[in-house]
Design a protein around this motif. Sequence first.
Motif, PDB file in Angstrom:
ATOM      1  N   GLU A   2       3.881  32.178 -27.389  1.00  0.00           N
ATOM      2  CA  GLU A   2       4.913  33.368 -27.745  1.00  0.00           C
ATOM      3  C   GLU A   2       5.305  32.667 -29.045  1.00  0.00           C
ATOM      4  N   SER A   3       5.621  31.659 -29.286  1.00  0.00           N
ATOM      5  CA  SER A   3       6.032  31.367 -30.718  1.00  0.00           C
ATOM      6  C   SER A   3       4.932  31.604 -31.924  1.00  0.00           C
ATOM      7  N   LEU A   4       3.521  31.644 -31.408  1.00  0.00           N
ATOM      8  CA  LEU A   4       2.516  31.641 -32.387  1.00  0.00           C
ATOM      9  C   LEU A   4       2.486  33.295 -32.418  1.00  0.00           C
ATOM     10  N   ARG A   5       2.556  33.813 -31.449  1.00  0.00           N
ATOM     11  CA  ARG A   5       2.690  35.444 -31.511  1.00  0.00           C
ATOM     12  C   ARG A   5       3.885  35.961 -32.397  1.00  0.00           C
ATOM     13  N   ALA A   6       4.931  35.472 -32.151  1.00  0.00           N
ATOM     14  CA  ALA A   6       6.077  35.743 -32.992  1.00  0.00           C
ATOM     15  C   ALA A   6       5.680  35.761 -34.568  1.00  0.00           C
ATOM     16  N   ALA A 290      -5.609  40.933 -30.796  1.00  0.00           N
ATOM     17  CA  ALA A 290      -4.839  42.092 -30.765  1.00  0.00           C
ATOM     18  C   ALA A 290      -3.490  41.860 -30.355  1.00  0.00           C
ATOM     19  N   ARG A 291      -3.563  41.274 -29.094  1.00  0.00           N
ATOM     20  CA  ARG A 291      -2.125  41.115 -28.379  1.00  0.00           C
ATOM     21  C   ARG A 291      -1.332  40.148 -29.314  1.00  0.00           C
ATOM     22  N   LEU A 292      -1.941  39.020 -30.025  1.00  0.00           N
ATOM     23  CA  LEU A 292      -1.266  38.261 -30.881  1.00  0.00           C
ATOM     24  C   LEU A 292      -0.822  39.062 -31.791  1.00  0.00           C
ATOM     25  N   LEU A 293      -1.189  40.002 -32.699  1.00  0.00           N
ATOM     26  CA  LEU A 293      -1.069  40.635 -33.647  1.00  0.00           C
ATOM     27  C   LEU A 293      -0.032  41.653 -33.283  1.00  0.00           C
TER      28      LEU A 293
END
Length: 436
Positions: A2-6, A290-293
Amino acid sequence: MESLRASLLGVVEKIRNSVLLDTRDVDAIIRDLQRVLLKADVDVKLVFDLSERIKKRFFSQEIPSGFSKRDVLIKILYEELVTLLGGENTTPYVVPKTPYTIMLVGIEGSGKTTTAAKLAKYFKEQGYRVGLIAADTYRPGAHDQLKQLAEKIGVYFYGNPHSKTPLAIVEEGVKELTSKNVQILIIDTAGRHKDEEALMREVVEIHESLKPDDVMLIIDATLGKEVSRQAAAFHERIPLGHVIITKLDGSARGGGALSAVAATGARIAFIGTGEKLEDLEPFVPQKFVARLLGMPDLEALIKRFQAVEAVERERAKLIASGKITLLDLKEQLLEVRKLGPLSKVLEMLGGSSLPLKGSIEGSEEEFDKWIAIMNSMTQEELLKPEIIDRSRMMRIARGSGTSVRDVRKLLDSYHQMRKLVRQLYRSRRRIPGLNL
């Protein structure tokens, strides 16, 4: 993760808010991206190489019609992250035949037993008859844990804690479960402990006897980029088919684990995204990135780019063979016009050897007249010149400020012009700035 995604969302937002996206803007965005990936424990060299590729691609790529610089940079970022995480994998894991045996290996504490149950649940929900075999005779409670999990999800189970060896358990288990028409057998082997060499010999022995259809290495995401050493150590002893990365939900180093595994060439089949038995999902880099971005419209954007690229590839083939429409001709003539006086372009291409040189050399007015005529045509007329009759010619002439004779002259020259464009296409590498 979640930290990477944010953090990646912050990079995307910076791209979207940029106005110019000049060298200064892109360098700032790249620096932010580097900080994000390094914080996620991605290897420094991988981060540097990715950064250089993004910059090189962005500044060398023309912006397609209908897209912005922001669109292009986001697309490049998406594609490079997909490549970093194993790019070629575009489909979820599939079982090619039945019965099918999967052998799970990994170090102690990687979450192998729980993952075995998650995998069994995943395949059961796909309609398979699944069985679990408990071959870990070292960890206290491993047999009972797997048995309870098997009962909870409703799959077959075999274990014999009183058996002499793990190999005997596997051989007995495979025989018994196969007799019950179990289609997928998942074998949970012991994790490595202090007696590593003895255990590795045991794993090799089971593999040589069983000859499983797939060997899956279970890896803990919290180890970050160090997981590549695990993968290499196991692969030296037995051929690994796939990797499952566990504990990805709570790991700030998940990016490092994913990229490290991808760098070894091993395919990541599944990722563990939580503690529940349903928290296992097939790993497809495109969907994961795509979800990460965090862009709901990213898939639509990528499809638009793919559609444009497909059309351009097809049109390039047509142009090379001379099979072009007036729309193609119009766009290519506009590209030639950007290069300066037509006589200069002709000289660059070889001068007098070109067809039609005498009719258009130095005739800038004629050149511009043709562009004006084609600008007055409908899309259908540009794509299907054969439908242009006298009535349409009169309308086109009025709209372009020319005469019917001028329109007819352009149409009469159409077949000859295809040869010119084909020669331009073949000469594109000799003319800086010409994009055909």
